[in-house]
Scaffold this motif. Structure first.
Motif, mmCIF file in Angstrom:
data_model
loop_
_atom_site.group_PDB
_atom_site.id
_atom_site.type_symbol
_atom_site.label_atom_id
_atom_site.label_comp_id
_atom_site.label_asym_id
_atom_site.label_seq_id
_atom_site.Cartn_x
_atom_site.Cartn_y
_atom_site.Cartn_z
ATOM 1 N N UNK A 90 0.903 -1.104 -0.053
ATOM 2 C CA UNK A 90 -0.127 -0.082 -0.040
ATOM 3 C C UNK A 90 0.815 1.220 0.063
ATOM 4 N N UNK A 91 0.464 1.930 -1.021
ATOM 5 C CA UNK A 91 1.544 3.250 -1.336
ATOM 6 C C UNK A 91 0.977 4.411 -0.218
ATOM 7 N N UNK A 92 -0.275 4.499 -0.063
ATOM 8 C CA UNK A 92 -0.811 5.643 0.700
ATOM 9 C C UNK A 92 -0.939 5.083 2.044
ATOM 10 N N UNK A 93 -0.536 6.190 2.792
ATOM 11 C CA UNK A 93 -0.643 5.976 4.515
ATOM 12 C C UNK A 93 -1.124 7.122 4.891
ATOM 13 N N UNK A 94 -2.234 7.029 5.930
ATOM 14 C CA UNK A 94 -2.792 8.129 6.607
ATOM 15 C C UNK A 94 -2.860 8.180 8.181
ATOM 16 N N UNK A 95 -2.503 9.101 8.714
ATOM 17 C CA UNK A 95 -2.847 9.158 10.260
ATOM 18 C C UNK A 95 -4.082 10.166 10.384
ATOM 19 N N UNK A 96 -5.022 9.599 11.259
ATOM 20 C CA UNK A 96 -6.309 10.231 11.627
ATOM 21 C C UNK A 96 -6.154 10.301 13.359
ATOM 22 N N UNK A 97 -6.815 11.157 13.713
ATOM 23 C CA UNK A 97 -6.962 11.680 15.077
ATOM 24 C C UNK A 97 -8.423 11.623 15.586
ATOM 25 N N UNK A 150 -16.375 10.802 20.885
ATOM 26 C CA UNK A 150 -17.471 11.602 20.239
ATOM 27 C C UNK A 150 -17.480 12.048 18.898
ATOM 28 N N UNK A 151 -16.417 11.951 18.354
ATOM 29 C CA UNK A 151 -16.506 12.487 17.001
ATOM 30 C C UNK A 151 -15.753 11.518 15.988
ATOM 31 N N UNK A 152 -15.986 11.814 14.714
ATOM 32 C CA UNK A 152 -15.238 11.107 13.693
ATOM 33 C C UNK A 152 -13.816 11.268 13.394
ATOM 34 N N UNK A 153 -13.122 10.415 12.764
ATOM 35 C CA UNK A 153 -11.920 10.577 12.428
ATOM 36 C C UNK A 153 -11.361 11.789 11.766
ATOM 37 N N UNK A 154 -10.578 12.398 12.098
ATOM 38 C CA UNK A 154 -9.949 13.787 11.579
ATOM 39 C C UNK A 154 -8.741 13.524 11.048
ATOM 40 N N UNK A 155 -8.392 13.846 9.853
ATOM 41 C CA UNK A 155 -7.050 13.548 9.151
ATOM 42 C C UNK A 155 -5.959 14.261 9.675
ATOM 43 N N UNK A 156 -4.840 13.693 9.897
ATOM 44 C CA UNK A 156 -3.896 14.530 10.470
ATOM 45 C C UNK A 156 -2.939 14.786 9.273
ATOM 46 N N UNK A 157 -2.472 13.653 8.526
ATOM 47 C CA UNK A 157 -1.482 13.446 7.670
ATOM 48 C C UNK A 157 -1.543 12.535 6.515
ATOM 49 N N UNK A 158 -1.456 12.772 5.269
ATOM 50 C CA UNK A 158 -1.353 11.872 4.383
ATOM 51 C C UNK A 158 -0.091 11.721 3.585
ATOM 52 N N UNK A 159 0.593 10.521 3.369
ATOM 53 C CA UNK A 159 1.673 10.129 2.808
ATOM 54 C C UNK A 159 1.414 9.413 1.609
ATOM 55 N N UNK A 160 2.188 9.872 0.383
ATOM 56 C CA UNK A 160 2.107 8.948 -0.752
ATOM 57 C C UNK A 160 3.517 8.370 -0.839
#
Lengths: 113, 107
Positions: A29-36, A40-50
């Motif tokens: 998998x080339x794409x990697x994401x970190x979510x916070x 009580x909330x949905x995931x929020x993107x912190x950073x995306x790598x390709x």
């Protein structure tokens, strides 16, 4: 096929301390994401790598958060110094192409006291 | 800006009753919509996407561009459907998630 691996699963620290989370995506998998994900909330993107390049880090609080994916495989997310409001589950996800189908890890739950 | 709204934090239904989890979105372009699910003690996983127009575990969702909605429906709820459901949107950007709705199916 092994899924996305994350560690540690749980971490408790005091404010102003530092913490690091590790993620190993699905092989290939080339794409990697970190979510916070705050309670009580949905995931929020912190950073995306390709591969090993950053695609989107617009929502990463860069004064205290950093992330790297040096060899285009594993990734680490660091928080230094931690604040109370950083208490959350940190989710790592990956996918083969930059599509909306993400494969998530189990998450790393951070509690800041 | 992209935004996904799930108005209900909690939805309780009886087993065998119909289920509808609401999702509204805001996006100026052509969005792709998804539903993700998280069962107890399991990781977040994709349930279905609007492009495939498929039914997964009896769930369907239709994209209504006029109403900017992507509601998730199932005609007869099962106990095993109890979980957190997240609506998500992408438009050539990383996924944006709603706050989620907890579905509780009562036996």
């Amino acid at each position: 096929e092994a899924g996305v691996a994350q560690s540690p699963r749980y971490k408790i620290i005091e404010k102003r301390q530092s913490v690091a989370f590790w993620c190993n995506p699905i092989s290939g998998h080339a794409t990697l994401y970190w979510y916070q994900q705050i309670l009580g909330q949905g995931p929020k993107l912190l950073i995306q790598f390709q591969n090993n390049g950053v695609v989107d880090d617009s929502q990463l609080p860069k004064d205290r958060f950093s992330a790297e994916r040096l060899k285009g495989v594993d990734s680490t997310l660091k928080i230094q110094p931690a604040k109370l409001e950083d208490s959350a589950v940190y989710l790592c996800a990956s996918n083969l192409l930059n599509t909306g189908e993400l494969f998530f890890g189990e998450g790393s739950r951070l509690t800041v006291l | 800006a992209q935004r996904v709204t799930q108005p209900e934090k909690l939805l309780s239904v009886f087993k065998g009753a119909p289920v509808e989890l609401k999702c509204n979105y805001s996006y100026s372009g052509s969005p792709e919509l998804f539903w993700y699910v998280q069962y107890s003690r399991q990781r977040l996983q994709l349930l279905l996407r609007h492009i495939s127009r498929e039914s997964i575990k009896g769930f369907t969702a239709d994209l209504n561009k006029g109403e900017t909605s992507f509601h998730l429906k199932k005609p007869f709820a099962q106990e095993e459907d109890s979980a957190m459901y997240y609506c998500a949107l992408t438009g050539n950007t990383p996924l944006v998630f709603g706050k989620g709705t907890r579905l509780s199916v009562i036996a």
